[in-house]
Design a protein around this motif. Structure first.
Motif, PDB file in Angstrom:
ATOM      1  N   GLU A  53      47.375   7.625   4.508  1.00 14.30           N
ATOM      2  CA  GLU A  53      48.147   6.973   3.434  1.00 14.30           C
ATOM      3  C   GLU A  53      49.496   7.634   3.191  1.00 14.30           C
ATOM      4  OE1 GLU A  53      46.204   5.286  -0.121  1.00 14.30           O
ATOM      5  OE2 GLU A  53      44.369   6.180   0.702  1.00 14.30           O
ATOM      6  N   GLU A  54      49.606   8.918   3.498  1.00  5.01           N
ATOM      7  CA  GLU A  54      50.879   9.608   3.293  1.00  5.01           C
ATOM      8  C   GLU A  54      51.970   9.067   4.223  1.00  5.01           C
ATOM      9  OE1 GLU A  54      48.579  11.940   6.406  1.00  5.01           O
ATOM     10  OE2 GLU A  54      48.095  10.911   4.527  1.00  5.01           O
ATOM     11  N   ASN A  55      51.577   8.296   5.240  1.00  8.89           N
ATOM     12  CA  ASN A  55      52.530   7.710   6.175  1.00  8.89           C
ATOM     13  C   ASN A  55      52.910   6.277   5.831  1.00  8.89           C
ATOM     14  OD1 ASN A  55      52.719   9.986   7.969  1.00  8.89           O
ATOM     15  ND2 ASN A  55      50.622   9.523   8.548  1.00  8.89           N
ATOM     16  N   ILE A  56      52.424   5.787   4.683  1.00 10.55           N
ATOM     17  CA  ILE A  56      52.779   4.432   4.249  1.00 10.55           C
ATOM     18  C   ILE A  56      54.028   4.490   3.373  1.00 10.55           C
ATOM     19  CG2 ILE A  56      52.076   2.385   2.943  1.00 10.55           C
ATOM     20  CD1 ILE A  56      49.178   3.124   3.510  1.00 10.55           C
ATOM     21  N   SER A  57      54.971   3.637   3.695  1.00  9.09           N
ATOM     22  CA  SER A  57      56.131   3.431   2.835  1.00  9.09           C
ATOM     23  C   SER A  57      55.909   2.114   2.113  1.00  9.09           C
ATOM     24  CB  SER A  57      57.408   3.354   3.674  1.00  9.09           C
ATOM     25  OG  SER A  57      58.516   3.080   2.844  1.00  9.09           O
ATOM     26  N   TRP A  58      55.941   2.153   0.783  1.00  8.18           N
ATOM     27  CA  TRP A  58      55.732   0.951  -0.017  1.00  8.18           C
ATOM     28  C   TRP A  58      57.078   0.421  -0.487  1.00  8.18           C
ATOM     29  CZ3 TRP A  58      51.258  -1.421   0.096  1.00  8.18           C
ATOM     30  CH2 TRP A  58      50.087  -0.691   0.338  1.00  8.18           C
ATOM     31  N   PHE A  59      57.321  -0.844  -0.207  1.00 12.12           N
ATOM     32  CA  PHE A  59      58.525  -1.515  -0.664  1.00 12.12           C
ATOM     33  C   PHE A  59      58.132  -2.522  -1.729  1.00 12.12           C
ATOM     34  CE2 PHE A  59      61.361  -5.260  -0.313  1.00 12.12           C
ATOM     35  CZ  PHE A  59      62.504  -4.668  -0.835  1.00 12.12           C
ATOM     36  N   GLN A  60      58.658  -2.354  -2.926  1.00 11.48           N
ATOM     37  CA  GLN A  60      58.378  -3.255  -4.048  1.00 11.48           C
ATOM     38  C   GLN A  60      59.248  -4.505  -3.876  1.00 11.48           C
ATOM     39  OE1 GLN A  60      56.283  -1.866  -6.643  1.00 11.48           O
ATOM     40  NE2 GLN A  60      56.030  -3.940  -7.396  1.00 11.48           N
ATOM     41  N   SER A  61      58.665  -5.581  -3.322  1.00 13.47           N
ATOM     42  CA  SER A  61      59.450  -6.779  -3.028  1.00 13.47           C
ATOM     43  C   SER A  61      59.528  -7.742  -4.204  1.00 13.47           C
ATOM     44  CB  SER A  61      58.907  -7.494  -1.795  1.00 13.47           C
ATOM     45  OG  SER A  61      57.559  -7.856  -1.966  1.00 13.47           O
ATOM     46  N   SER A  62      58.715  -7.532  -5.230  1.00 12.10           N
ATOM     47  CA  SER A  62      58.780  -8.321  -6.465  1.00 12.10           C
ATOM     48  C   SER A  62      58.010  -7.564  -7.541  1.00 12.10           C
ATOM     49  CB  SER A  62      58.186  -9.728  -6.272  1.00 12.10           C
ATOM     50  OG  SER A  62      56.775  -9.668  -6.199  1.00 12.10           O
ATOM     51  N   VAL A  65      54.281  -7.734  -6.233  1.00 10.48           N
ATOM     52  CA  VAL A  65      53.906  -7.443  -4.852  1.00 10.48           C
ATOM     53  C   VAL A  65      54.675  -6.252  -4.305  1.00 10.48           C
ATOM     54  CG1 VAL A  65      53.973  -8.334  -2.488  1.00 10.48           C
ATOM     55  CG2 VAL A  65      53.337  -9.853  -4.362  1.00 10.48           C
ATOM     56  N   ARG A  66      53.948  -5.429  -3.540  1.00 14.68           N
ATOM     57  CA  ARG A  66      54.587  -4.392  -2.742  1.00 14.68           C
ATOM     58  C   ARG A  66      54.070  -4.535  -1.313  1.00 14.68           C
ATOM     59  NH1 ARG A  66      51.705   1.400  -3.931  1.00 14.68           N
ATOM     60  NH2 ARG A  66      49.568   0.697  -3.552  1.00 14.68           N
ATOM     61  N   ARG A  67      54.908  -4.134  -0.364  1.00 11.02           N
ATOM     62  CA  ARG A  67      54.581  -4.280   1.044  1.00 11.02           C
ATOM     63  C   ARG A  67      54.510  -2.896   1.680  1.00 11.02           C
ATOM     64  NH1 ARG A  67      55.977  -9.717   2.636  1.00 11.02           N
ATOM     65  NH2 ARG A  67      56.676 -10.834   0.787  1.00 11.02           N
ATOM     66  N   GLY A  68      53.478  -2.685   2.475  1.00  9.08           N
ATOM     67  CA  GLY A  68      53.253  -1.382   3.090  1.00  9.08           C
ATOM     68  C   GLY A  68      53.575  -1.358   4.563  1.00  9.08           C
ATOM     69  N   LEU A  77      51.966  -3.629   7.688  1.00  9.73           N
ATOM     70  CA  LEU A  77      50.515  -3.518   7.569  1.00  9.73           C
ATOM     71  C   LEU A  77      49.928  -4.232   6.360  1.00  9.73           C
ATOM     72  CD1 LEU A  77      50.205   0.266   8.469  1.00  9.73           C
ATOM     73  CD2 LEU A  77      49.638  -1.685   9.933  1.00  9.73           C
ATOM     74  N   PHE A  78      50.525  -4.024   5.175  1.00 12.52           N
ATOM     75  CA  PHE A  78      49.874  -4.454   3.943  1.00 12.52           C
ATOM     76  C   PHE A  78      50.791  -5.274   3.041  1.00 12.52           C
ATOM     77  CE2 PHE A  78      48.168  -0.181   5.041  1.00 12.52           C
ATOM     78  CZ  PHE A  78      46.924  -0.588   5.475  1.00 12.52           C
ATOM     79  N   PHE A  79      50.189  -6.228   2.365  1.00 14.21           N
ATOM     80  CA  PHE A  79      50.816  -7.035   1.332  1.00 14.21           C
ATOM     81  C   PHE A  79      49.940  -6.817   0.107  1.00 14.21           C
ATOM     82  CE2 PHE A  79      51.082 -10.906  -1.173  1.00 14.21           C
ATOM     83  CZ  PHE A  79      52.415 -11.235  -1.155  1.00 14.21           C
ATOM     84  N   LYS A  84      46.120  -7.931  -8.603  1.00 15.32           N
ATOM     85  CA  LYS A  84      44.952  -8.634  -8.064  1.00 15.32           C
ATOM     86  C   LYS A  84      43.969  -7.620  -7.507  1.00 15.32           C
ATOM     87  CE  LYS A  84      46.903 -12.777  -8.432  1.00 15.32           C
ATOM     88  NZ  LYS A  84      46.429 -13.888  -9.179  1.00 15.32           N
ATOM     89  N   ASP A  85      42.769  -8.078  -7.182  1.00 17.05           N
ATOM     90  CA  ASP A  85      41.753  -7.177  -6.639  1.00 17.05           C
ATOM     91  C   ASP A  85      41.712  -7.208  -5.112  1.00 17.05           C
ATOM     92  OD1 ASP A  85      40.647  -9.680  -6.273  1.00 17.05           O
ATOM     93  OD2 ASP A  85      38.663  -9.122  -7.006  1.00 17.05           O
ATOM     94  N   TRP A  86      42.790  -7.703  -4.482  1.00 15.85           N
ATOM     95  CA  TRP A  86      42.832  -7.794  -3.025  1.00 15.85           C
ATOM     96  C   TRP A  86      44.167  -7.296  -2.479  1.00 15.85           C
ATOM     97  CZ3 TRP A  86      46.822 -10.845  -1.346  1.00 15.85           C
ATOM     98  CH2 TRP A  86      47.305 -11.817  -2.227  1.00 15.85           C
ATOM     99  N   THR A  87      44.141  -6.967  -1.204  1.00 20.54           N
ATOM    100  CA  THR A  87      45.335  -6.587  -0.449  1.00 20.54           C
ATOM    101  C   THR A  87      45.353  -7.413   0.823  1.00 20.54           C
ATOM    102  OG1 THR A  87      45.330  -4.322  -1.286  1.00 20.54           O
ATOM    103  CG2 THR A  87      46.489  -4.692   0.788  1.00 20.54           C
ATOM    104  N   GLY A  88      46.492  -7.992   1.149  1.00 23.06           N
ATOM    105  CA  GLY A  88      46.630  -8.690   2.424  1.00 23.06           C
ATOM    106  C   GLY A  88      46.833  -7.666   3.526  1.00 23.06           C
ATOM    107  N   VAL A  89      46.079  -7.832   4.612  1.00 28.24           N
ATOM    108  CA  VAL A  89      46.196  -6.931   5.756  1.00 28.24           C
ATOM    109  C   VAL A  89      46.663  -7.758   6.953  1.00 28.24           C
ATOM    110  CG1 VAL A  89      44.990  -5.297   7.253  1.00 28.24           C
ATOM    111  CG2 VAL A  89      44.326  -5.491   4.845  1.00 28.24           C
TER     112      VAL A  89
END
Length: 126
Positions: A53-62, A65-68, A77-79, A84-89
């Motif tokens: 997880e330390e290698n994930i950069s999170w971009f707050q697109s709204s 939502v943040r994108r990983g 990798l991630f939306f 919400k209780d889910w993450t898009g992979v």
């Protein structure tokens, strides 16, 4: 269980249980962040285990939502739907076989003008 990783392997993940049918998102933000359109599956946050997880950069697109992305290789990798209780992979990050098939396209009103969607799946404009 399903496993996957970024291109360089700095981030690996596991999803317990079966994967939901993925969708193809053609919105401007997904197209710009991936270079085409994003095919992803929604995974309950409790079913997703991430290492590196330390290698994930999170971009707050709204606000919602943040994108990983991988800091090392740039893999999408991630939306993460924050409230919400889910993450898009991203489906492309999973190891094969995934035993899934896309079931729809979303945000087709924003799709690129350089391709057609001709697979016969339902298309939602929003």
């Amino acid at each position: 269980m399903h496993t996957g990783s970024c291109l360089c392997g700095a981030i690996e993940f596991e999803v317990s249980g079966e994967l939901n049918a993925p969708d193809g998102c053609h919105c401007d933000a997904c197209r710009k962040s991936t270079g085409h359109f994003l095919v992803s599956t929604d995974v309950k946050k409790d079913d997703l285990k991430i290492s590196g997880e330390e290698n994930i950069s999170w971009f707050q697109s709204s606000e919602k939502v943040r994108r990983g992305f991988c800091l090392m290789c740039g893999s999408t990798l991630f939306f993460d739907a924050i409230f919400k209780d889910w993450t898009g992979v991203a489906m492309g990050a999973f190891d094969k076989p995934t035993n899934t098939k896309m079931d729809k396209h979303i945000f087709t009103a924003e799709k690129g003008d350089y391709y057609d969607i001709a697979d016969g799946l339902p298309q939602n404009e929003h």
